[in-house]
Design an enzyme around this catalytic site. Structure first.
Site, PDB file in Angstrom:
ATOM      1  N   LYS A  15       0.838  -1.209   0.000  1.00 29.74           N
ATOM      2  CA  LYS A  15       0.000   0.000   0.000  1.00 29.74           C
ATOM      3  C   LYS A  15       0.875   1.262   0.000  1.00 29.74           C
ATOM      4  O   LYS A  15       0.684   2.155  -0.817  1.00 29.74           O
ATOM      5  CB  LYS A  15      -0.945  -0.005   1.213  1.00 29.74           C
ATOM      6  CG  LYS A  15      -1.879  -1.223   1.242  1.00 29.74           C
ATOM      7  CD  LYS A  15      -2.848  -1.183   2.423  1.00 29.74           C
ATOM      8  CE  LYS A  15      -2.176  -1.323   3.776  1.00 29.74           C
ATOM      9  NZ  LYS A  15      -1.535  -2.627   4.026  1.00 29.74           N
ATOM     10  N   ARG A  90      -9.939  -0.156   8.814  1.00 30.40           N
ATOM     11  CA  ARG A  90      -9.483  -1.522   9.074  1.00 30.40           C
ATOM     12  C   ARG A  90     -10.539  -2.342   9.819  1.00 30.40           C
ATOM     13  O   ARG A  90     -10.275  -3.524  10.101  1.00 30.40           O
ATOM     14  CB  ARG A  90      -8.227  -1.474   9.927  1.00 30.40           C
ATOM     15  CG  ARG A  90      -6.917  -1.615   9.146  1.00 30.40           C
ATOM     16  CD  ARG A  90      -5.820  -1.376  10.143  1.00 30.40           C
ATOM     17  NE  ARG A  90      -4.587  -2.024   9.929  1.00 30.40           N
ATOM     18  CZ  ARG A  90      -3.501  -1.432   9.429  1.00 30.40           C
ATOM     19  NH1 ARG A  90      -3.557  -0.209   8.953  1.00 30.40           N
ATOM     20  NH2 ARG A  90      -2.377  -2.078   9.402  1.00 30.40           N
ATOM     21  N   ARG A 124      11.481  -5.420   5.228  1.00 24.85           N
ATOM     22  CA  ARG A 124      11.191  -4.004   4.947  1.00 24.85           C
ATOM     23  C   ARG A 124      12.159  -3.079   5.686  1.00 24.85           C
ATOM     24  O   ARG A 124      12.435  -3.281   6.864  1.00 24.85           O
ATOM     25  CB  ARG A 124       9.747  -3.690   5.352  1.00 24.85           C
ATOM     26  CG  ARG A 124       9.423  -2.189   5.277  1.00 24.85           C
ATOM     27  CD  ARG A 124       7.960  -1.906   5.222  1.00 24.85           C
ATOM     28  NE  ARG A 124       7.214  -2.398   6.366  1.00 24.85           N
ATOM     29  CZ  ARG A 124       5.891  -2.350   6.454  1.00 24.85           C
ATOM     30  NH1 ARG A 124       5.181  -1.830   5.468  1.00 24.85           N
ATOM     31  NH2 ARG A 124       5.273  -2.825   7.525  1.00 24.85           N
ATOM     32  N   ARG A 152      11.177  -0.960  11.262  1.00 24.03           N
ATOM     33  CA  ARG A 152      10.103  -0.728  12.235  1.00 24.03           C
ATOM     34  C   ARG A 152      10.143  -1.794  13.320  1.00 24.03           C
ATOM     35  O   ARG A 152      10.378  -2.962  13.047  1.00 24.03           O
ATOM     36  CB  ARG A 152       8.749  -0.770  11.524  1.00 24.03           C
ATOM     37  CG  ARG A 152       8.273   0.585  11.074  1.00 24.03           C
ATOM     38  CD  ARG A 152       7.090   0.498  10.155  1.00 24.03           C
ATOM     39  NE  ARG A 152       5.977  -0.283  10.689  1.00 24.03           N
ATOM     40  CZ  ARG A 152       4.834  -0.467  10.053  1.00 24.03           C
ATOM     41  NH1 ARG A 152       4.659   0.063   8.860  1.00 24.03           N
ATOM     42  NH2 ARG A 152       3.868  -1.165  10.588  1.00 24.03           N
ATOM     43  N   ARG A 163      -0.553  -9.388  13.335  1.00 22.42           N
ATOM     44  CA  ARG A 163      -1.182  -8.452  12.396  1.00 22.42           C
ATOM     45  C   ARG A 163      -1.980  -9.199  11.328  1.00 22.42           C
ATOM     46  O   ARG A 163      -3.068  -8.748  10.924  1.00 22.42           O
ATOM     47  CB  ARG A 163      -0.122  -7.556  11.743  1.00 22.42           C
ATOM     48  CG  ARG A 163       0.263  -6.394  12.646  1.00 22.42           C
ATOM     49  CD  ARG A 163       1.704  -5.964  12.476  1.00 22.42           C
ATOM     50  NE  ARG A 163       1.968  -5.246  11.252  1.00 22.42           N
ATOM     51  CZ  ARG A 163       3.216  -5.018  10.801  1.00 22.42           C
ATOM     52  NH1 ARG A 163       4.249  -5.454  11.476  1.00 22.42           N
ATOM     53  NH2 ARG A 163       3.391  -4.339   9.700  1.00 22.42           N
TER      54      ARG A 163
HETATM   55  P1  ADP Z   1       2.105  -1.905   3.243  1.00 18.63           P
HETATM   56  O1  ADP Z   1       2.105  -0.388   3.223  1.00 18.63           O
HETATM   57  O2  ADP Z   1       0.916  -2.486   2.546  1.00 18.63           O
HETATM   58  O3  ADP Z   1       2.316  -2.470   4.617  1.00 18.63           O
HETATM   59  P2  ADP Z   1       4.703  -1.654   1.888  1.00 18.63           P
HETATM   60  O4  ADP Z   1       4.432  -0.816   0.691  1.00 18.63           O
HETATM   61  O5  ADP Z   1       5.403  -1.018   3.028  1.00 18.63           O
HETATM   62  O6  ADP Z   1       3.341  -2.384   2.374  1.00 18.63           O
HETATM   63  O7  ADP Z   1       5.531  -2.943   1.395  1.00 18.63           O
HETATM   64  C1  ADP Z   1       5.988  -3.928   2.325  1.00 18.63           C
HETATM   65  C2  ADP Z   1       7.380  -4.431   1.889  1.00 18.63           C
HETATM   66  O8  ADP Z   1       7.244  -5.190   0.686  1.00 18.63           O
HETATM   67  C3  ADP Z   1       8.372  -3.308   1.561  1.00 18.63           C
HETATM   68  O9  ADP Z   1       9.656  -3.708   1.983  1.00 18.63           O
HETATM   69  C4  ADP Z   1       8.289  -3.173   0.049  1.00 18.63           C
HETATM   70  O10 ADP Z   1       9.526  -2.733  -0.513  1.00 18.63           O
HETATM   71  C5  ADP Z   1       7.972  -4.603  -0.372  1.00 18.63           C
HETATM   72  N1  ADP Z   1       7.101  -4.670  -1.556  1.00 18.63           N
HETATM   73  C6  ADP Z   1       6.073  -3.843  -1.891  1.00 18.63           C
HETATM   74  N2  ADP Z   1       5.494  -4.227  -3.049  1.00 18.63           N
HETATM   75  C7  ADP Z   1       6.172  -5.344  -3.462  1.00 18.63           C
HETATM   76  C8  ADP Z   1       6.067  -6.225  -4.606  1.00 18.63           C
HETATM   77  N3  ADP Z   1       5.128  -6.033  -5.537  1.00 18.63           N
HETATM   78  N4  ADP Z   1       6.925  -7.271  -4.667  1.00 18.63           N
HETATM   79  C9  ADP Z   1       7.861  -7.476  -3.720  1.00 18.63           C
HETATM   80  N5  ADP Z   1       8.019  -6.678  -2.629  1.00 18.63           N
HETATM   81  C10 ADP Z   1       7.191  -5.631  -2.504  1.00 18.63           C
HETATM   82  P1  ADP Z   2       1.064  -2.275   7.933  1.00 18.27           P
HETATM   83  O1  ADP Z   2       2.439  -2.308   7.395  1.00 18.27           O
HETATM   84  O2  ADP Z   2       0.719  -3.453   8.786  1.00 18.27           O
HETATM   85  O3  ADP Z   2       0.031  -1.990   6.917  1.00 18.27           O
HETATM   86  P2  ADP Z   2       0.516   0.256   9.356  1.00 18.27           P
HETATM   87  O4  ADP Z   2       1.653   1.196   9.336  1.00 18.27           O
HETATM   88  O5  ADP Z   2      -0.652   0.535   8.505  1.00 18.27           O
HETATM   89  O6  ADP Z   2       1.118  -1.179   9.064  1.00 18.27           O
HETATM   90  O7  ADP Z   2      -0.007   0.060  10.854  1.00 18.27           O
HETATM   91  C1  ADP Z   2       0.869  -0.221  11.929  1.00 18.27           C
HETATM   92  C2  ADP Z   2       0.059  -0.455  13.191  1.00 18.27           C
HETATM   93  O8  ADP Z   2      -0.677   0.743  13.513  1.00 18.27           O
HETATM   94  C3  ADP Z   2      -1.001  -1.554  13.090  1.00 18.27           C
HETATM   95  O9  ADP Z   2      -0.471  -2.834  13.388  1.00 18.27           O
HETATM   96  C4  ADP Z   2      -2.013  -1.097  14.152  1.00 18.27           C
HETATM   97  O10 ADP Z   2      -1.565  -1.386  15.464  1.00 18.27           O
HETATM   98  C5  ADP Z   2      -1.982   0.433  13.987  1.00 18.27           C
HETATM   99  N1  ADP Z   2      -2.980   0.919  13.025  1.00 18.27           N
HETATM  100  C6  ADP Z   2      -2.724   1.595  11.846  1.00 18.27           C
HETATM  101  N2  ADP Z   2      -3.861   1.922  11.221  1.00 18.27           N
HETATM  102  C7  ADP Z   2      -4.878   1.444  11.997  1.00 18.27           C
HETATM  103  C8  ADP Z   2      -6.296   1.438  11.888  1.00 18.27           C
HETATM  104  N3  ADP Z   2      -6.931   2.007  10.831  1.00 18.27           N
HETATM  105  N4  ADP Z   2      -7.006   0.832  12.874  1.00 18.27           N
HETATM  106  C9  ADP Z   2      -6.417   0.274  13.948  1.00 18.27           C
HETATM  107  N5  ADP Z   2      -5.084   0.235  14.113  1.00 18.27           N
HETATM  108  C10 ADP Z   2      -4.311   0.816  13.151  1.00 18.27           C
END
Ligand code: ADP
Ligand code: ADP
Length: 205
Positions: A15, A90, A124, A152, A163
């Site tokens: 995302k 969420r 990541r 992180r 998660r």
């Molecule tokens: P989210 O915001 O949904 O938690 P991220 O964009 O932070 O996900 O991506 C999670 C990890 O996966 C990051 O280290 C990113 O570089 C990697 N990643 C994202 N998209 C892809 C993909 N299409 N293929 C492989 N790795 C990916």
């Molecule tokens: P991810 O890489 O899992 O998509 P985020 O950065 O979106 O991680 O979220 C990290 C943490 O912040 C989650 O595990 C949760 O504890 C909290 N969090 C983020 N967004 C929400 C939401 N919309 N509702 C509840 N908890 C949230």
């Protein structure tokens, strides 16, 4: 167009990675509740401290905290033409609250199987200066920034399993909820980043 877009998917779906191009294409600001909570935690606010205990272990922060945060954010001037939500809503109560505050025209669901998630999350890395998201294998950082990358605290295997459980029990039912409203579009997130971006850009035409 005063409508908002939701980026939906499990942790590590991509995302954050895909958000940059969507922001560039639509001009809508990215609203990431995860980033907002981490900023509150770094600033040491009461809200940040309250959220910390949930985030560390990978549980969802209570709905009322998140809904309050979003209501404040949507009052800001740059949100008036809609935003790109990343990691929100969420839960069904969050989606119901959102429907009262903003109009959502498109939900982009990035689908990635559980088996790929742990490897993505554990590898990541973030650049704290630019916010750029890297991966040790899938998107290695240029050598000049490697030294400052951070991981992180919740990007460990134990927290990511929690998660994923939270995602399946509390978040994934939202896909049906939005599908019934006819605004859910799915993309295959289990392919190279550029191919995911290409599928998403088709949805924005
Ligand atoms: P989210 O915001 O949904 O938690 P991220 O964009 O932070 O996900 O991506 C999670 C990890 O996966 C990051 O280290 C990113 O570089 C990697 N990643 C994202 N998209 C892809 C993909 N299409 N293929 C492989 N790795 C990916
Ligand atoms: P991810 O890489 O899992 O998509 P985020 O950065 O979106 O991680 O979220 C990290 C943490 O912040 C989650 O595990 C949760 O504890 C909290 N969090 C983020 N967004 C929400 C939401 N919309 N509702 C509840 N908890 C949230």
């Amino acid at each position: 167009m005063s409508e908002s877009i939701v980026l939906f998917g499990p942790p590590g779906a991509g995302k954050g990675t895909q958000a940059e191009a969507i922001v560039a294409a639509t001009g809508k600001p990215q609203v990431s509740t995860g980033d907002m909570l981490r900023a509150a935690l770094t600033a040491g606010t009461v809200l940040g401290l309250e959220a910390k205990k949930y985030m560390e272990v990978g549980e969802l922060v209570p709905d009322e905290v998140i809904i309050g945060l979003i209501a404040d954010r949507m009052n800001q001037q740059d949100a008036r033409d809609g935003v790109l939500f990343d990691g929100f809503p969420r839960t069904i109560p969050q989606a119901e609250a959102l429907a009262e505050i903003a109009s959502v025209s498109l939900v982009i669901s990035i689908e990635v199987p559980d088996e790929s998630i742990v490897e993505r999350i554990v590898g990541r890395r973030m650049d704290p200066d630019t916010g750029e998201i890297y991966h040790v294998n899938f998107r290695p950082a240029p050598s000049e920034v490697v030294g400052r990358l951070i991981q992180r605290k919740d990007d460990n295997e134990e927290a990511v399993r929690t998660r994923l459980t939270a995602y399946h029990s509390q978040t994934s039912p939202l896909a049906d909820w939005y599908s019934e409203k006819g605004i859910l579009k799915t993309v295959n997130g289990n392919q190279p980043m550029d191919d995911v971006a290409a599928e998403i850009s088709q949805l924005l035409l």
